[in-house]
Design a protein around this motif. Structure first.
Motif, short mmCIF file in Angstrom:
data_model
loop_
_atom_site.label_atom_id
_atom_site.label_comp_id
_atom_site.label_asym_id
_atom_site.label_seq_id
_atom_site.Cartn_x
_atom_site.Cartn_y
_atom_site.Cartn_z
N ALA A 54 0.68 -1.14 -0.05
CA ALA A 54 0.29 0.00 -0.18
C ALA A 54 0.92 1.26 -0.04
O ALA A 54 2.19 1.18 0.29
CB ALA A 54 -0.87 0.10 1.26
N VAL A 55 0.36 2.38 -0.12
CA VAL A 55 1.00 3.58 -0.26
C VAL A 55 0.67 4.82 0.83
O VAL A 55 -0.80 4.77 0.90
CB VAL A 55 0.87 4.25 -1.67
CG1 VAL A 55 1.57 5.81 -1.66
CG2 VAL A 55 1.34 3.49 -2.96
N LEU A 56 1.57 4.98 1.54
CA LEU A 56 1.28 6.16 2.59
C LEU A 56 1.84 7.32 2.03
O LEU A 56 2.80 7.75 1.66
CB LEU A 56 2.06 5.65 3.61
CG LEU A 56 2.16 7.02 4.80
CD1 LEU A 56 0.62 7.48 5.15
CD2 LEU A 56 3.05 6.60 6.12
N PHE A 57 0.68 8.36 1.74
CA PHE A 57 1.03 9.46 1.04
C PHE A 57 1.06 10.79 1.98
O PHE A 57 0.40 10.94 3.05
CB PHE A 57 -0.14 9.82 0.21
CG PHE A 57 -0.47 11.20 -0.46
CD1 PHE A 57 0.48 11.51 -1.43
CD2 PHE A 57 -1.26 12.50 0.19
CE1 PHE A 57 0.54 12.90 -1.81
CE2 PHE A 57 -1.13 13.49 -0.62
CZ PHE A 57 -0.32 13.77 -1.61
N LEU A 58 2.28 11.23 1.94
CA LEU A 58 2.85 12.51 2.74
C LEU A 58 2.26 13.67 1.66
O LEU A 58 3.08 13.94 0.62
CB LEU A 58 4.19 12.55 3.01
CG LEU A 58 4.69 11.27 3.92
CD1 LEU A 58 6.12 11.55 4.04
CD2 LEU A 58 3.99 11.30 5.25
N PRO A 59 1.52 14.69 2.20
CA PRO A 59 0.89 15.43 1.37
C PRO A 59 1.78 16.72 1.19
O PRO A 59 1.41 17.71 0.53
CB PRO A 59 -0.30 16.08 2.27
CG PRO A 59 -0.14 15.65 3.40
CD PRO A 59 0.83 14.58 3.33
N GLY A 60 3.09 16.64 1.36
CA GLY A 60 4.01 17.72 1.00
C GLY A 60 5.38 17.09 0.98
O GLY A 60 6.07 16.20 2.00
N GLU A 61 6.47 17.51 0.17
CA GLU A 61 7.66 17.26 0.22
C GLU A 61 8.47 17.41 1.49
O GLU A 61 9.41 16.67 2.06
CB GLU A 61 8.63 17.73 -0.83
CG GLU A 61 7.93 17.65 -2.23
CD GLU A 61 7.72 16.37 -2.62
OE1 GLU A 61 8.66 15.63 -2.28
OE2 GLU A 61 6.67 16.11 -3.50
N CYS A 62 7.96 18.33 2.28
CA CYS A 62 8.48 19.09 3.50
C CYS A 62 8.41 17.99 4.68
O CYS A 62 9.41 17.72 5.38
CB CYS A 62 8.12 20.47 3.81
SG CYS A 62 6.38 20.45 3.94
N PHE A 63 7.04 17.38 4.51
CA PHE A 63 6.84 16.15 5.65
C PHE A 63 7.81 15.21 5.54
O PHE A 63 8.29 14.59 6.46
CB PHE A 63 5.44 15.90 5.61
CG PHE A 63 4.50 16.99 5.69
CD1 PHE A 63 4.75 17.89 6.71
CD2 PHE A 63 3.65 17.30 4.47
CE1 PHE A 63 3.69 18.94 6.96
CE2 PHE A 63 2.78 18.23 4.77
CZ PHE A 63 2.84 19.00 5.79
N PHE A 64 8.18 14.88 4.21
CA PHE A 64 8.99 13.58 3.80
C PHE A 64 10.24 13.83 4.10
O PHE A 64 11.03 13.07 5.12
CB PHE A 64 8.79 13.36 2.28
CG PHE A 64 9.46 12.00 1.90
CD1 PHE A 64 9.15 10.70 2.35
CD2 PHE A 64 10.71 12.09 1.23
CE1 PHE A 64 9.83 9.58 1.95
CE2 PHE A 64 11.38 11.17 0.94
CZ PHE A 64 11.19 9.95 1.06
N SER A 65 10.96 14.95 3.88
CA SER A 65 12.29 15.19 4.14
C SER A 65 12.60 15.38 5.49
O SER A 65 13.82 15.02 6.00
CB SER A 65 12.79 16.71 3.34
OG SER A 65 11.96 17.66 3.63
N ALA A 66 11.51 16.02 6.24
CA ALA A 66 11.94 16.30 7.93
C ALA A 66 11.86 14.68 8.43
O ALA A 66 12.57 14.85 9.28
CB ALA A 66 10.79 17.20 8.19
N ALA A 67 11.12 14.01 8.29
CA ALA A 67 11.03 12.80 8.86
C ALA A 67 12.40 12.00 8.48
O ALA A 67 12.76 11.32 9.36
CB ALA A 67 9.76 11.88 8.40
#
Length: 255
Positions: free
Chosen positions: A117-130
């Motif tokens: 399944a895919v977990l969608f992060l609604p912004g690049e910033c949320f992904f990079s910060a994590a």
């Protein structure tokens, strides 16, 4: 950002972002994807945010309920130490959500769904910060059969799916054209046979006509014209000669 602290607002915003991504990817609503589908399992009531239909009946499940509370607190932090701690909390929340999605086993709830399944992060910033706080999140998600996706990567994924649908449509059209061609060829063959039968019927009709003309001329009109020789026929009235049909029927031929 303050409004995003409310779970309902945050969820609605995530859904809007997801829909924008789907639209930018060229996927049409109610055609290649279905939003807000509810599936009831034995353990829990599952509601993925997006179902992406793949060719051959397969499905990709997308979840957009990413926890963002810690991230919002981090960007509002007044000092760097607090900010780093909040970002670490954000990474832990993402990891926990990955684990929770893995336990849901979305792929087991749908027929012919791929095993992830895919977990969608609604912004690049949320992904990079994590990832900055926990670089192993991507690998951990794969172990849980969950793929982390940002708007950019999800657009790429969905465009690949859209391309697959176009190829599927082309293949279907090619199959339909092939079937139509075979059917048209068969119908033309049948029509040719019918025309040949009509031609043979016309030939027999011509033969019958010529036979009738010959008989009529040789056995009837030859006697009738003797009335003119005996001056008993009406004045100015003659019996025209009957000519046989000499033209033949053109056969149906194909090269």
């Amino acid at each position: 950002m303050t409004a995003l602290r409310t779970p309902g607002v945050r969820g609605h915003w995530g859904e809007m972002q997801l829909r924008r991504v789907v639209e930018m990817a060229g996927m049409v609503d109610h055609c290649d994807f279905v939003t807000q589908t509810v599936v009831t399992s034995e353990e829990a009531r599952i509601r993925p945010d997006l179902l992406v239909r793949l060719p051959a009946g397969k499905t990709i499940v997308v979840d957009a309920k990413t926890p963002l509370e810690a991230y919002l607190l981090a960007i509002e932090a007044s000092d760097e130490q607090t900010r780093r701690a909040r970002f670490a909390d954000h990474a832990r929340q993402v990891r926990a959500h990955l684990m929770a999605l893995g336990r849901k086993s979305y792929w087991e709830q749908f027929d012919q769904a791929p095993e992830f399944a895919v977990l969608f992060l609604p912004g690049e910033c949320f992904f990079s910060a994590a990832l900055e706080s926990d670089a192993s999140l991507i690998e951990f998600g794969v172990e849980q059969n969950i793929i982390l996706a940002t708007p950019t990567t999800l657009i790429v994924l969905l465009r690949a799916v859209a391309y697959g649908w176009r190829q599927e449509k082309l293949a279907q059209n090619a199959a339909e054209i092939s079937a139509l061609g075979k059917e048209l060829y068969k119908r033309l063959s049948d029509m040719g046979e019918h025309l040949n039968k009509v031609g043979k019927g016309l030939e027999r009709a011509v033969e019958a006509y010529n036979s009738a003309v010959g008989s009529f001329e040789g056995r009837v009109l030859v006697s009738a014209r003797k009335f003119a020789d005996l001056k008993t026929a009406p004045l100015g009235v003659e019996i025209a000669a009957l000519e046989p049909v000499e033209k033949g029927v053109r056969p149906v031929q194909g090269e």
